[in-house]
Enzyme design. Structure first.
Site, PDB file in Angstrom:
ATOM      1  N   ASP A  22      21.523   4.718  -0.800  1.00  0.00           N
ATOM      2  CA  ASP A  22      21.976   3.733   0.893  1.00  0.00           C
ATOM      3  C   ASP A  22      23.351   3.833   0.881  1.00  0.00           C
ATOM      4  O   ASP A  22      23.682   2.818   2.325  1.00  0.00           O
ATOM      5  CB  ASP A  22      21.412   2.258   0.827  1.00  0.00           C
ATOM      6  CG  ASP A  22      20.397   1.566   0.552  1.00  0.00           C
ATOM      7  OD1 ASP A  22      19.371   3.062   0.665  1.00  0.00           O
ATOM      8  OD2 ASP A  22      19.892   0.621   0.633  1.00  0.00           O
TER       9      ASP A  22
ATOM     10  N   TYR B 232       8.152  -9.857  -2.776  1.00  0.00           N
ATOM     11  CA  TYR B 232       7.729  -8.643  -2.583  1.00  0.00           C
ATOM     12  C   TYR B 232       6.370  -8.242  -3.305  1.00  0.00           C
ATOM     13  O   TYR B 232       6.308  -7.514  -4.576  1.00  0.00           O
ATOM     14  CB  TYR B 232       8.636  -7.572  -2.696  1.00  0.00           C
ATOM     15  CG  TYR B 232       9.640  -6.880  -1.713  1.00  0.00           C
ATOM     16  CD1 TYR B 232      10.355  -8.114  -0.493  1.00  0.00           C
ATOM     17  CD2 TYR B 232      11.178  -7.255  -2.047  1.00  0.00           C
ATOM     18  CE1 TYR B 232      11.272  -8.290   0.351  1.00  0.00           C
ATOM     19  CE2 TYR B 232      12.565  -7.010  -1.455  1.00  0.00           C
ATOM     20  CZ  TYR B 232      12.614  -7.356  -0.640  1.00  0.00           C
ATOM     21  OH  TYR B 232      13.623  -7.798   0.395  1.00  0.00           O
TER      22      TYR B 232
ATOM     23  N   LYS C  92      12.886 -14.588   1.371  1.00  0.00           N
ATOM     24  CA  LYS C  92      13.202 -13.147   2.250  1.00  0.00           C
ATOM     25  C   LYS C  92      12.318 -11.994   1.335  1.00  0.00           C
ATOM     26  O   LYS C  92      11.475 -12.375   0.928  1.00  0.00           O
ATOM     27  CB  LYS C  92      14.175 -12.791   1.399  1.00  0.00           C
ATOM     28  CG  LYS C  92      14.654 -11.395   2.667  1.00  0.00           C
ATOM     29  CD  LYS C  92      15.827 -10.583   0.753  1.00  0.00           C
ATOM     30  CE  LYS C  92      16.241  -9.385   2.069  1.00  0.00           C
ATOM     31  NZ  LYS C  92      16.666  -8.295   1.496  1.00  0.00           N
TER      32      LYS C  92
ATOM     33  N   ASN D 132       9.535  -9.147   3.939  1.00  0.00           N
ATOM     34  CA  ASN D 132       9.887  -7.635   4.379  1.00  0.00           C
ATOM     35  C   ASN D 132       8.310  -8.213   5.843  1.00  0.00           C
ATOM     36  O   ASN D 132       7.399  -8.742   5.542  1.00  0.00           O
ATOM     37  CB  ASN D 132       8.854  -6.535   3.472  1.00  0.00           C
ATOM     38  CG  ASN D 132       9.277  -5.960   2.718  1.00  0.00           C
ATOM     39  OD1 ASN D 132      11.324  -5.695   3.333  1.00  0.00           O
ATOM     40  ND2 ASN D 132       9.553  -5.709   1.638  1.00  0.00           N
TER      41      ASN D 132
ATOM     42  N   GLY E  66      16.214  -4.121   6.236  1.00  0.00           N
ATOM     43  CA  GLY E  66      15.536  -2.565   6.303  1.00  0.00           C
ATOM     44  C   GLY E  66      16.524  -1.723   6.592  1.00  0.00           C
ATOM     45  O   GLY E  66      17.531  -1.507   6.200  1.00  0.00           O
TER      46      GLY E  66
END
Lengths: 307, 307, 307, 307, 307
Positions: free
Chosen positions: D49, D176, D208, D210, D241
């Site tokens: 990233d 997730y 948190k 997605n 994202g």
């Protein structure tokens, strides 16, 4: 006839025994029988039980569980500590049972024998009770006899039961034979009796089972006899299962108690999937049978129906 | 001739040694031999041993075990702490041995080597003894030499034996070679001797084994010689196994003691699968042989038969 | 020439260093060389080493080990704590080394890399020493470099060595490369040197190895050179292996010490498979070579033969 | 309308509750909504990233994260303790959230269900806070429901949340669903609701996720409804994202808050992959929407563009 | 230009920070750069690095490592605690770094992802430092990002770094991406940068890496740029690898520092495989480049050659 009031388990201080007795009296509402409202499905079944199909829209919000538990004559309401930490203060009159282990239903099939491990430690639970002042009456833990991970769960269960008793708390075991080695036999009456006997050996005060079925898959309360006998002084309560009609539920429950000699029920989905007024009324009907020792017709008169 | 009275194990305080001696005297009833009534099958075999076939209907209720243990001259009654917590106070005169690990028999076959882990911690056991005031004389633990999980169990066994001795408690090891690596050899006399020697190295006071068989599968007390020798000062007792006729049992037991030089027996199913009066009488007959050093005929006169 | 007297390991109190020095002096009998009588086979090989073939009938009884250790000039006798707890008080003059891990040989073959875990905790050992008053000079632990479980054993070894030194105890590592990744190379001289170097890095005072062999499988003391060098100040002793003739044993031992520069031997089966008088005489002969620095002929004169 | 200010979780001391309230107020900047700047990717995605493609060259240096967090109006900046230990003293005004578990993305595919374990202990974290004096407002932990390792992570999460609350710290769960049992369903709205409900049961203050997608893989803020309802009083924030255009991001965020009823956002890459001035301006725009309750056009005016 | 002197990590007492600063100053010899002599290969590579081929015969003896470390201007010498306990007192002037985990190289190939676990506990290390009085400046630990056992090692690393800092000790991470999921990419510059960034997030003071290679397998110091940037304030040092010519080594090192911006080197085999005089001279040449900031020609003049 109601089951007689049991003595506190041996091996704890006089003060803890007194607290255990008070908790026992509290959850059985003086009847010797338990109406446990089970609210651990948000982990066990994720959101499957809370939306869709005939599920009332009220059920999408976790607070629905607390609203019912507060308004209805339940013996205790079982849920995870996290939810209790968030809503308990607003519903301080409810007797709570902390479900100490939970897993999701995502891992299934023959390659994934169930494993559900203890979340909070007993020290954390004791601190929670001390600081919150909430009416925590006991703990719950699920074991899966026959799972490849059985040994780990039996050890955790035995230790937390001993610790719970030492704190004067009740211990309820959810006993579900499951895993590749169990296969299709999970509702077998003889295996169910094995599970209740196992729970007794672990020291459980109550054991929650799925009601056994015969080889055609039919439930009959008389199939409970072996399991209730095998449990000895550990009291047996049946899980309520997926939602059914309220009348059928009450009939089945009456049979479980009077023909099966169980000591109450532990039901979740059948309660919370209804709207708030329906759910509370349904709990009153359950209470009538379990605690007030009424017949099905009398109990059914307490039901209300949605418009 | 009775085995001589052993000294307490080295490495514990004088006070603990004194308590160990008293416990040893208590369970051997002054004879140097042990009649252990084994009651851990509600976990080990679930409900299979307690209903059906020739099993007396009394046996469906776990309290049956306590009623027998209380009325019969057993050296000690071994069961899980949970049951003891529930029934012990009503049967305070029984010398109890706490079986600290147990597993179900659901996991079997070559892909499932046995794993049985310690349930309560020794600190929990010590608290239990302190608060209950029950006559807990020792602990029991099963090892499965040859299981893929052997290492875990040997470590737990060694540590709990050391802790038990430090508390003045006796330690009894159930030693059952088992698992894929053992296969058909589990009753082999030489492997059985390996198991008793292993138990001696762990520090066990008594080791419970399945009686060895020859290559045709026949039991002969003389096959015990190697195992008894290998155990040294650790005393060997044979498991009773599935129910057989009382007379055959007594003959076999007499042979095990007098031809096999074992120091008693550890039997469960053969006792509790009988009705209360039969079971108590059967225990008296066992006691006659083990403790009173009587012959089979004298002992058999104590038996009673159901109508 | 005898190896020089080593300093105590760094990092322990002056009092512990003094005790370590005394223990070192004791086990090397002032010679700098160690004659360790290994008696952990009742677990490691179950009863295979104690009956049958040429094994003397004395060896069927575990006390045989203690009788030899007590009557013979051994540097120390290594066995499990359980046996020590049972026989130690009757043989208080023997310097004992507690073998802290052991496993059976039932699990073998490529799918079962060896795993042997620590039995008693160091706190339990310290209590044992305190209360028994026995002359415990050190601890032993087996590592299997190359086993899939290597990491677990290296960690246990490193920690118990540090703890042993802190208590003023010696630490002896049995270092046996083994497992699927090692395969046929377990007696390779270069790999053996890897094992002794590893033991040195763990902090072992002595490392017990199987004597290396050349590619034809032949032992030659000169093959030991690399391993002794790699061990640095950690002293190397060779395992005795299966029984051989006493004279051959002495010759091989002499070679290991004088051509291989090892610091003694660690032998078990070769000692205890003999009758009591033979075994004691054999130990005297070993002592002559290891401690008295005699030649093979002088030592061999000490041997006695059974009728 | 902003979400109302929640009460502190039950079960902690009054002093801890006060600290929790202050931390909650601090991270929501009085708005009841959270803008969490996520900076744990140096482990989770290694260097992927931080370099290449459109990533600003500033991002190659970890300090870039701290420079942004210090200059921009973020509610808190989440990163690992190691980075915080190295840079925190130079950026003392930032409210920090310590991400307590992290794993790399190297292990993937059906044979590698995700496992991410707690790094520092809570005692180490408490010492860190005490000695550093940094403004640590809470902890973060990722769970992977459906992973074969789920049980281990749920236990760690439950315990650290209880400990965090006891210290007066907030607890944020990254939830997730992932692993072979989850497969392609990881963005399913219903499963996402299961994950938020699970986080609520664990006791998370914020969860948190997605953002969910429909069966065509399209995000729509209205798909968030089930998840936000299931979370109850646990506040839901969406992960940002991979980098997208700033305007698209703001529109999506606005929709998530106003159509999806989420309580803010948790974004990392979208922030730090920009140059310092762009990133700070972008944070100001996010802040305008999340905290100042502005519309997209107003917020977008705060953006700056690289030359 | 030398790297600037870093501040102590946040979150430790003032006294610990002062000790950390002193240790940092000590190992960087006032230059901000580190010359770490790595001596953990006796476990990591067993005896492969110490005999045969061009390896000097001096290297067969572990003391060779200490003789070099004592006579040469190394920043610190890293080895296992066991060796340190045996030789440290004779070489008290050396700054030591204790390598806390190590594994052998016997387990390899796709089915054996690396697992290396912590040996001594931090409490044992603290006792060692206290009682030995040796100049222990820090600890080392190897992580294998991408190994199936990654999670276990990241947790151990994070905890021991926090504990090391709390004791005022430096923490050096050996970061080697490895395992089936990494495969051939272990020297990839981008993945190497992931590893250094990960070490920074763990809180490492220094991270030791294998120098990255391009797709043809060629090392170029400029490939280090990404890794050095990603590490931020955590200083990067390159492993020396297998023995090469001293001149080539110095050139490569100079390039790593001046073109790659690394902060020194961590070399083992290249040092200790030489004879004592050569090794010491070689260290002086390394010191000239790393600490004295000399050029290659100046440094090379310090080399000596064996006859």
């Amino acid at each position: 006839m109601h089951p007689s009031k049991p003595s506190a388990p041996a091996g704890i201080s006089a003060e803890s025994a007194k607290r255990w007795q008070a908790h026992y009296e509290r959850v059985t509402q003086g009847s010797g029988r338990l109406f446990l409202m089970a609210g651990d499905q948000k982990v066990e079944h994720l959101n499957d039980d809370f939306v869709g199909g005939n599920v009332a829209s009220d059920d999408a919000d976790p607070e629905h569980l607390f609203r019912i538990a507060s308004a209805a004559p339940v013996g205790c309401f079982a849920t995870q500590l996290g939810l209790l930490a968030r809503y308990g203060n607003d519903y301080p009159d409810v007797p709570y049972l902390v479900k100490l282990n939970s897993k999701t239903h995502l891992l299934k099939g023959p390659e994934h024998d169930p494993l559900s491990l203890q979340w909070q430690t007993m020290a954390q639970l004791a601190d929670f009770i001390h600081y919150s002042g909430l009416d925590v009456v006991g703990v719950g833990y699920t074991i899966y006899p026959g799972s490849r991970h059985e040994a780990q769960m039996l050890t955790e269960a035995a230790r937390l039961i001993a610790d719970a008793h030492a704190l004067g708390l009740l211990a309820v075991i959810w006993a579900y034979p499951r895993g590749q080695a169990v296969g299709e036999r999970e509702h077998d009456p003889h295996l169910t009796a094995g599970a209740t006997g196992l729970a007794a050996c672990l020291g459980a005060d109550f054991v929650k089972i799925n009601p056994p079925r015969d080889s055609q898959g039919v439930q009959d309360p008389r199939l409970l006899g072996e399991a209730v006998a095998a449990a000895g002084r550990t009291q047996v309560v049946c899980a309520g299962g997926a939602e059914t009609s309220a009348e059928d539920f009450l009939k089945r429950l009456y049979g479980q108690i009077h023909d099966g000699n169980t000591a109450g029920c532990a039901t979740g989905r059948n309660v919370h999937q209804r709207s708030q007024p329906e759910a509370v009324a349904f709990c009153k009907a359950i209470h009538a049978i379990v605690v007030e020792n009424q017949d099905v017709d009398t109990a059914a008169k307490l039901l209300v129906r949605s418009a």
